[in-house]
Design a protein around this motif. Sequence first.
Motif, PDB file in Angstrom:
ATOM      1  N   ALA A  10       0.821  -1.200   0.000  1.00 52.25           N
ATOM      2  CA  ALA A  10       0.000   0.000   0.000  1.00 52.25           C
ATOM      3  C   ALA A  10       0.859   1.256   0.000  1.00 52.25           C
ATOM      4  CB  ALA A  10      -0.905  -0.012   1.215  1.00 52.25           C
ATOM      5  N   GLN A  11       0.320   2.297  -0.601  1.00 53.99           N
ATOM      6  CA  GLN A  11       0.989   3.594  -0.618  1.00 53.99           C
ATOM      7  C   GLN A  11       0.663   4.367   0.664  1.00 53.99           C
ATOM      8  OE1 GLN A  11       3.186   4.746  -3.361  1.00 53.99           O
ATOM      9  NE2 GLN A  11       3.083   2.546  -3.054  1.00 53.99           N
ATOM     10  N   PRO A  12       1.479   5.364   1.014  1.00 52.45           N
ATOM     11  CA  PRO A  12       1.207   6.118   2.249  1.00 52.45           C
ATOM     12  C   PRO A  12      -0.058   6.945   2.127  1.00 52.45           C
ATOM     13  CG  PRO A  12       2.957   7.161   0.974  1.00 52.45           C
ATOM     14  CD  PRO A  12       2.691   5.852   0.318  1.00 52.45           C
ATOM     15  N   ASP A  13      -0.649   7.244   3.264  1.00 53.76           N
ATOM     16  CA  ASP A  13      -1.827   8.112   3.277  1.00 53.76           C
ATOM     17  C   ASP A  13      -1.468   9.516   2.804  1.00 53.76           C
ATOM     18  OD1 ASP A  13      -3.539   6.093   4.347  1.00 53.76           O
ATOM     19  OD2 ASP A  13      -2.651   6.451   6.318  1.00 53.76           O
ATOM     20  N   VAL A  14      -0.289   9.991   3.202  1.00 57.20           N
ATOM     21  CA  VAL A  14       0.219  11.282   2.725  1.00 57.20           C
ATOM     22  C   VAL A  14       1.708  11.148   2.464  1.00 57.20           C
ATOM     23  CG1 VAL A  14      -1.504  12.760   3.851  1.00 57.20           C
ATOM     24  CG2 VAL A  14       0.566  12.108   5.094  1.00 57.20           C
ATOM     25  N   ILE A  26       3.284  25.659   9.424  1.00 55.53           N
ATOM     26  CA  ILE A  26       2.673  26.471   8.374  1.00 55.53           C
ATOM     27  C   ILE A  26       3.721  26.826   7.319  1.00 55.53           C
ATOM     28  CG2 ILE A  26       1.545  28.663   7.854  1.00 55.53           C
ATOM     29  CD1 ILE A  26      -0.266  26.652   9.284  1.00 55.53           C
ATOM     30  N   GLY A  27       4.938  27.113   7.763  1.00 60.28           N
ATOM     31  CA  GLY A  27       6.011  27.427   6.828  1.00 60.28           C
ATOM     32  C   GLY A  27       6.337  26.256   5.914  1.00 60.28           C
ATOM     33  N   MET A  28       6.378  25.045   6.464  1.00 61.41           N
ATOM     34  CA  MET A  28       6.658  23.866   5.641  1.00 61.41           C
ATOM     35  C   MET A  28       5.549  23.641   4.625  1.00 61.41           C
ATOM     36  SD  MET A  28       8.605  21.436   4.779  1.00 61.41           S
ATOM     37  CE  MET A  28       8.451  19.967   3.758  1.00 61.41           C
ATOM     38  N   ALA A  29       4.294  23.772   5.060  1.00 61.95           N
ATOM     39  CA  ALA A  29       3.170  23.581   4.141  1.00 61.95           C
ATOM     40  C   ALA A  29       3.212  24.603   3.007  1.00 61.95           C
ATOM     41  CB  ALA A  29       1.859  23.687   4.913  1.00 61.95           C
ATOM     42  N   ALA A  30       3.515  25.852   3.324  1.00 59.73           N
ATOM     43  CA  ALA A  30       3.585  26.889   2.301  1.00 59.73           C
ATOM     44  C   ALA A  30       4.706  26.607   1.308  1.00 59.73           C
ATOM     45  CB  ALA A  30       3.786  28.259   2.962  1.00 59.73           C
ATOM     46  N   HIS A  31       5.836  26.148   1.808  1.00 63.05           N
ATOM     47  CA  HIS A  31       6.941  25.797   0.906  1.00 63.05           C
ATOM     48  C   HIS A  31       6.557  24.636  -0.011  1.00 63.05           C
ATOM     49  CE1 HIS A  31       9.670  28.390   3.273  1.00 63.05           C
ATOM     50  NE2 HIS A  31      10.486  28.282   2.247  1.00 63.05           N
ATOM     51  N   CYS A  36       6.861  21.946  -4.262  1.00 66.51           N
ATOM     52  CA  CYS A  36       6.505  20.579  -4.679  1.00 66.51           C
ATOM     53  C   CYS A  36       5.000  20.370  -4.501  1.00 66.51           C
ATOM     54  CB  CYS A  36       7.325  19.524  -3.945  1.00 66.51           C
ATOM     55  SG  CYS A  36       7.589  19.803  -2.179  1.00 66.51           S
ATOM     56  N   PRO A  37       4.213  21.108  -5.298  1.00 63.41           N
ATOM     57  CA  PRO A  37       2.758  21.089  -5.124  1.00 63.41           C
ATOM     58  C   PRO A  37       2.097  19.757  -5.466  1.00 63.41           C
ATOM     59  CG  PRO A  37       3.371  22.290  -7.113  1.00 63.41           C
ATOM     60  CD  PRO A  37       4.636  22.013  -6.376  1.00 63.41           C
ATOM     61  N   ASP A  38       2.822  18.859  -6.128  1.00 65.58           N
ATOM     62  CA  ASP A  38       2.244  17.562  -6.483  1.00 65.58           C
ATOM     63  C   ASP A  38       2.349  16.542  -5.344  1.00 65.58           C
ATOM     64  OD1 ASP A  38       5.029  17.697  -6.790  1.00 65.58           O
ATOM     65  OD2 ASP A  38       5.062  16.005  -8.188  1.00 65.58           O
ATOM     66  N   ARG A  39       2.992  16.904  -4.249  1.00 60.74           N
ATOM     67  CA  ARG A  39       3.105  15.999  -3.102  1.00 60.74           C
ATOM     68  C   ARG A  39       2.011  16.315  -2.093  1.00 60.74           C
ATOM     69  NH1 ARG A  39       8.342  15.198  -4.427  1.00 60.74           N
ATOM     70  NH2 ARG A  39       7.899  16.961  -5.791  1.00 60.74           N
ATOM     71  N   SER A  40       1.453  15.276  -1.495  1.00 61.53           N
ATOM     72  CA  SER A  40       0.382  15.454  -0.515  1.00 61.53           C
ATOM     73  C   SER A  40       0.968  15.624   0.885  1.00 61.53           C
ATOM     74  CB  SER A  40      -0.563  14.249  -0.537  1.00 61.53           C
ATOM     75  OG  SER A  40       0.133  13.065  -0.164  1.00 61.53           O
ATOM     76  N   TYR A  41       0.206  16.308   1.736  1.00 62.08           N
ATOM     77  CA  TYR A  41       0.657  16.492   3.114  1.00 62.08           C
ATOM     78  C   TYR A  41      -0.541  16.644   4.033  1.00 62.08           C
ATOM     79  CZ  TYR A  41      -0.470  21.463   2.767  1.00 62.08           C
ATOM     80  OH  TYR A  41      -1.131  22.653   2.621  1.00 62.08           O
ATOM     81  N   ALA A  42      -0.303  16.422   5.305  1.00 57.42           N
ATOM     82  CA  ALA A  42      -1.291  16.698   6.346  1.00 57.42           C
ATOM     83  C   ALA A  42      -0.561  17.282   7.533  1.00 57.42           C
ATOM     84  CB  ALA A  42      -2.037  15.426   6.748  1.00 57.42           C
ATOM     85  N   ILE A  43      -1.187  18.269   8.176  1.00 57.93           N
ATOM     86  CA  ILE A  43      -0.625  18.861   9.393  1.00 57.93           C
ATOM     87  C   ILE A  43      -1.411  18.325  10.584  1.00 57.93           C
ATOM     88  CG2 ILE A  43      -0.149  20.973  10.669  1.00 57.93           C
ATOM     89  CD1 ILE A  43      -0.020  22.469   8.046  1.00 57.93           C
ATOM     90  N   PHE A  44      -0.707  17.716  11.519  1.00 60.74           N
ATOM     91  CA  PHE A  44      -1.323  17.197  12.738  1.00 60.74           C
ATOM     92  C   PHE A  44      -1.140  18.245  13.841  1.00 60.74           C
ATOM     93  CE2 PHE A  44      -0.355  13.621  10.105  1.00 60.74           C
ATOM     94  CZ  PHE A  44      -1.317  12.660  10.379  1.00 60.74           C
ATOM     95  N   MET A 417      14.325  13.186  -4.710  1.00 61.18           N
ATOM     96  CA  MET A 417      13.887  11.805  -4.528  1.00 61.18           C
ATOM     97  C   MET A 417      12.927  11.393  -5.642  1.00 61.18           C
ATOM     98  SD  MET A 417      13.446  12.019  -0.387  1.00 61.18           S
ATOM     99  CE  MET A 417      12.821  10.365  -0.068  1.00 61.18           C
ATOM    100  N   LYS A 418      12.030  12.299  -5.999  1.00 61.36           N
ATOM    101  CA  LYS A 418      11.081  11.999  -7.068  1.00 61.36           C
ATOM    102  C   LYS A 418      11.806  11.837  -8.409  1.00 61.36           C
ATOM    103  CE  LYS A 418       7.074  13.780  -9.553  1.00 61.36           C
ATOM    104  NZ  LYS A 418       6.185  14.935  -9.767  1.00 61.36           N
ATOM    105  N   ASP A 419      12.733  12.753  -8.685  1.00 61.04           N
ATOM    106  CA  ASP A 419      13.455  12.716  -9.961  1.00 61.04           C
ATOM    107  C   ASP A 419      14.265  11.436 -10.126  1.00 61.04           C
ATOM    108  OD1 ASP A 419      12.413  15.194 -10.522  1.00 61.04           O
ATOM    109  OD2 ASP A 419      14.228  16.302  -9.975  1.00 61.04           O
ATOM    110  N   THR A 420      14.778  10.892  -9.023  1.00 62.72           N
ATOM    111  CA  THR A 420      15.638   9.700  -9.086  1.00 62.72           C
ATOM    112  C   THR A 420      14.876   8.406  -8.807  1.00 62.72           C
ATOM    113  OG1 THR A 420      16.265  10.000  -6.759  1.00 62.72           O
ATOM    114  CG2 THR A 420      17.687  11.022  -8.424  1.00 62.72           C
ATOM    115  N   GLY A 421      13.566   8.528  -8.547  1.00 60.21           N
ATOM    116  CA  GLY A 421      12.794   7.327  -8.269  1.00 60.21           C
ATOM    117  C   GLY A 421      13.154   6.676  -6.945  1.00 60.21           C
ATOM    118  N   ARG A 422      13.605   7.492  -6.000  1.00 64.72           N
ATOM    119  CA  ARG A 422      13.981   6.960  -4.687  1.00 64.72           C
ATOM    120  C   ARG A 422      12.995   7.472  -3.640  1.00 64.72           C
ATOM    121  NH1 ARG A 422      16.463   4.469  -7.889  1.00 64.72           N
ATOM    122  NH2 ARG A 422      18.693   4.004  -7.911  1.00 64.72           N
TER     123      ARG A 422
END
Length: 507
Positions: A10-14, A26-31, A36-44, A417-422
């Motif tokens: 299974a893939q990760p939830d985020v 908030i700073g990390m989410a804004a960055h 890297c807007p194609d990556r998903s995230y959640a703030i706990f 990591m995305k560019d290198t498939g890692r």
Amino acid sequence: MGLETKLESAQPDVDVAIVGAGISGIGMAAHMKMLCPDRSYAIFERRDAIGGTWDLFRYPGVRSDSDMHTLGFVFEPWRHEKSIADGPSILEYLNRIADERGIRPHIRFGTKVVSADWDSAAGLWQLVSEDDSGARTRSTARFLYLGSGYYDYDQPYEAEIPGKADFAGTIVHPQFWPRDLDYAGKRVVVIGSGATAVTIVPAMAQTAGHVTMLQRTPTWYASRPARDAFANTLRKFLPEKVAYAITRFKNIRLQNFFYNRARTRPDKVKDFLTQRLKEMLGDKYDAKAFTPPYNPWEQRLCLVPDADMFEAIKAGRAEVVTDRIARIDATGIQLESGKHLDADVIVTATGLKLAMAGKIALASDGVPVDLSDHYYYKAVMFSNLPNLAAVFGYLNASWTLRADLNAEYVCKLLNRMKDTGRQVATPVLPDDSGLEFDDVFDFSSGYLQRGKHLQPKSATDMRWRLSQDYVRDRKFMKSDPVEDGVLQLTRAKGVPVAVDPLQVAAE
């Protein structure tokens, strides 16, 4: 011949789990939105609101002790006239960013991360979170970003003072300020001389009968106007972002110069600060109360905007007493000198209690992880711990300077990591590395000394330290490649892999 995808697990939830919706989170989410807007995230976020420290602290006068042109984010100009901002203004800034950039829907309020276990087989963080009712939920993330701050939200540092139970008045700690505390016309004693005490004293003195700041040891103070005339003038003639960038550059350089000057020529800086204090206090200047036994910046320099505390002292609404406490009694505080301070309210501004990783139980394949056994890597990650980053701000500059650097670095790493498939990034430190330990926490501040044993290690090598030089760090982080010969990027077993369809058919 084309390729098909075979899912091994299974893939990760985020993609990224961010802990904390304060400045760091908030700073990390804004960055991520920008880089890297194609990556998903959640703030706990364990609380029910954005802001972290700035939502928790509600004591009188709560404000920044850094200018908002450096405590503000690199990507979002500070628009208010005052550069030394109060807590509500900082909260407004953070909330506006969260709303304008679409971050709020990604925040899971009332959700406390209890544990995080790195599953090396799947290449995922297994997270357990808890809501306000105590119900627990499991989720997974490829990368874990800790924006949870550096102190214990549940328990402040409480100095052991005999006789507390005998006091007939009210004792409060700034970290948990009662909303209904009425101190109008009352006698207040504030125990402590750090940034919190220096904020509370002039604020309470506006309505209290009298406020005494009781200190065991004096602190070095610097004063500056709450309004930055340079910044406000620039904004009249230049685009907002340009004016902000110039002011930010100026303030960073000045702060860095003054800190380095204090370290290399402490006597000169002592003389300068003392002369300024004498000018601001006039005949109220007391050498015993304002001459610390240590050099400037061996503890964080306390900022007094608009000289407000000194004005309260000159007006007779406040005073500073340097002494040691013998005990608290029914009517106030008995000092070792024999003097008694009468009080209706005692404020114990005695400091914070350090906590790493938001007190989350970290583990790797079920084995508990103690961050103090690991070295910082580029002040972002940790030796031999995969896909884990955290923010510990500067001791001699604004917290957000480090938060910006770390968020930008992690986004660059995610893209690489995305560019290198890692999927797995690990700063590898062999046992025989021969690193030379360096104590970057050589500040004498009580909260740092009490929590030193919790801190990850630092070395003299720039890649393995929590540097305290933002200007140098900025250059290093921009010039040093992600794949620097230390950071290893590898493929996780539990991710989709590309296979030849003929091989699938044969299976």
